[in-house]
Design an enzyme around this catalytic site. Structure first.
Site, short mmCIF file in Angstrom:
data_model
loop_
_atom_site.label_atom_id
_atom_site.label_comp_id
_atom_site.label_asym_id
_atom_site.label_seq_id
_atom_site.Cartn_x
_atom_site.Cartn_y
_atom_site.Cartn_z
N LYS A 78 188.61 64.60 -56.65
CA LYS A 78 189.80 65.45 -56.77
C LYS A 78 189.81 66.03 -58.18
O LYS A 78 189.84 65.31 -59.17
CB LYS A 78 191.05 64.63 -56.53
CG LYS A 78 192.33 65.43 -56.71
CD LYS A 78 193.54 64.63 -56.32
CE LYS A 78 194.80 65.44 -56.54
NZ LYS A 78 195.99 64.69 -56.17
N LYS A 135 188.44 67.88 -53.03
CA LYS A 135 189.67 68.66 -53.15
C LYS A 135 189.73 69.33 -54.51
O LYS A 135 189.49 68.64 -55.51
CB LYS A 135 190.84 67.71 -53.00
CG LYS A 135 192.18 68.36 -53.12
CD LYS A 135 193.25 67.33 -53.02
CE LYS A 135 194.54 67.99 -53.41
NZ LYS A 135 195.58 67.03 -53.62
C1 PBG Z 1 199.12 64.33 -55.50
C2 PBG Z 1 198.70 65.43 -54.66
C3 PBG Z 1 198.59 66.78 -55.02
C4 PBG Z 1 198.14 67.46 -53.90
C5 PBG Z 1 198.00 66.54 -52.88
N1 PBG Z 1 198.32 65.29 -53.37
C6 PBG Z 1 198.97 67.49 -56.24
C7 PBG Z 1 198.47 67.15 -57.56
O1 PBG Z 1 197.53 66.39 -57.77
O2 PBG Z 1 199.10 67.71 -58.46
C8 PBG Z 1 197.88 68.92 -53.85
C9 PBG Z 1 197.84 69.52 -52.51
C10 PBG Z 1 197.91 70.99 -52.49
O3 PBG Z 1 197.85 71.68 -53.54
O4 PBG Z 1 198.03 71.54 -51.39
N2 PBG Z 1 199.90 63.42 -54.83
#
Ligand code: PBG
Length: 323
Positions: free
Chosen positions: A194, A247
């Site tokens: 991520k 991601k």
């Molecule tokens: C964190 C989380 C995020 C997303 C999913 N889980 C945001 C982040 O890390 O700031 C992002 C998902 C998206 O942008 O659609 N719990």
């Protein structure tokens, strides 16, 4: 054989021929639909994500029925708690918004797989993904909180849990907590690679989870790195991940492709909020053909190697794809 004996265009001549040689085909069974859930009733459109709504947990039943009818196999739940505090304690309350949501979906006897996002940033008042110590994320103290959260989600009836905080050791801590409490059958979908991405902007608006100071660069990955992603994926597999995730998806297709070549675990890709809003904005401005763009992007994510795609377009795809 080369030109003029070989002519690549022969197989592109008609829709039927193109269909026969099409290498990648999306199915609605590939999709996971994210839901943002708040306590109480109602429905609010998210300003930066037109067509995506925050939903009141008490009004969830109709939405779940619709998603199931469309043939989408799974939902991923994000909670928007009424109260936030320094340790995100609403995340592990028995009557927390996510726990309520899971219970109500299960009470409906829905066949959907219910995936719970497992992170603290929507629940902490400072917006970081864990407990802070002197302004920095306290990794190991956060693991203890995540263990409590996962047990409460499992008790509520979660089918899968998806740790998204990029906290070191989180998959192991969660696996241990689940096993200790008799939930050895619940799989973990780990957000393994991520990245610290600008593409999460609209999500943070949706979940009111932007960090109140600083950023997430000390836990989420640095976008220029791909070998590090492979190490992260391997670590999560060693810690017990059942599914690994990359991601965002679109700017990281090479990461998905590398992961596909180097691991045999199922791979999920998250077509994140910014990827959605970018297409919506460009289509509204008349710069892009919306439906074709959506199909091209989602097909590319699968072509790169994703087995499943988490997307705000899932419901819409159900209307254009065969089951
Ligand atoms: C964190 C989380 C995020 C997303 C999913 N889980 C945001 C982040 O890390 O700031 C992002 C998902 C998206 O942008 O659609 N719990």
């Amino acid at each position: 054989m080369i030109f003029p004996e070989y002519r690549a265009r022969r197989l592109r001549k008609t829709p039927a021929l193109r269909s026969l040689v099409q290498e990648t085909r999306l199915s609605i069974r590939d999709f996971i639909y994210p839901l943002f859930i708040f306590p109480g009733k109602g429905k609010q459109e998210i300003p930066s994500m037109p067509g995506v709504y925050r939903l009141g947990v008490e009004d969830l039943a109709g939405e779940i029925k619709e998603i199931e009818k469309l043939g989408i196999p799974a939902v991923m739940l994000f909670g928007l708690p009424k109260f936030k505090d320094a340790v995100g304690s609403e995340a592990y309350k028995e009557k927390g918004v996510i726990q309520q949501a899971v219970r109500s979906i299960k009470a409906q006897k829905s066949s959907l797989a219910v995936i719970c996002d497992l992170c603290l940033c929507e629940y902490t008042d400072h917006g970081h993904c864990g407990k802070l110590e002197n302004g920095e994320l306290d990794n190991d103290a956060t693991l203890e909180i995540l263990a409590e959260v996962v047990v409460s989600q499992a008790r509520a009836g979660a089918d899968l849990v998806a740790p998204s905080g990029m906290i070191d050791g989180q998959v192991q801590a969660i696996r241990e907590a689940l096993d200790e409490h008799g939930f050895e059958g619940i799989p973990i979908m780990a957000y393994s690679a991520k990245y610290a991405s600008a593409f999460y902007g609209p999500f943070r608006d949706a979940a009111q989870s932007a960090p109140q100071f600083g950023d997430r660069k000390s836990y989420q990955m640095n976008p220029p790195n791909v070998r590090e992603a492979l190490r992260e994926i391997q670590l999560d597999i060693d810690e017990g991940a059942d599914i690994v995730m990359v991601k965002p998806a679109l700017a990281y297709l090479d990461v998905i492709a590398r992961a596909r070549m180097e691991c045999n675990h199922p791979i999920a890709a998250y077509n994140v909020s910014g990827e959605y809003s970018m297409i919506e904005a460009a289509a509204r401005a008349g710069f892009l053909e919306r439906e074709r763009t959506i199909m091209e992007v989602l097909t590319a994510i699968k072509r790169a190697g994703a087995d499943m795609i988490i997307s705000y377009y899932a419901k819409e795809m159900a209307k254009v794809l065969e089951k």
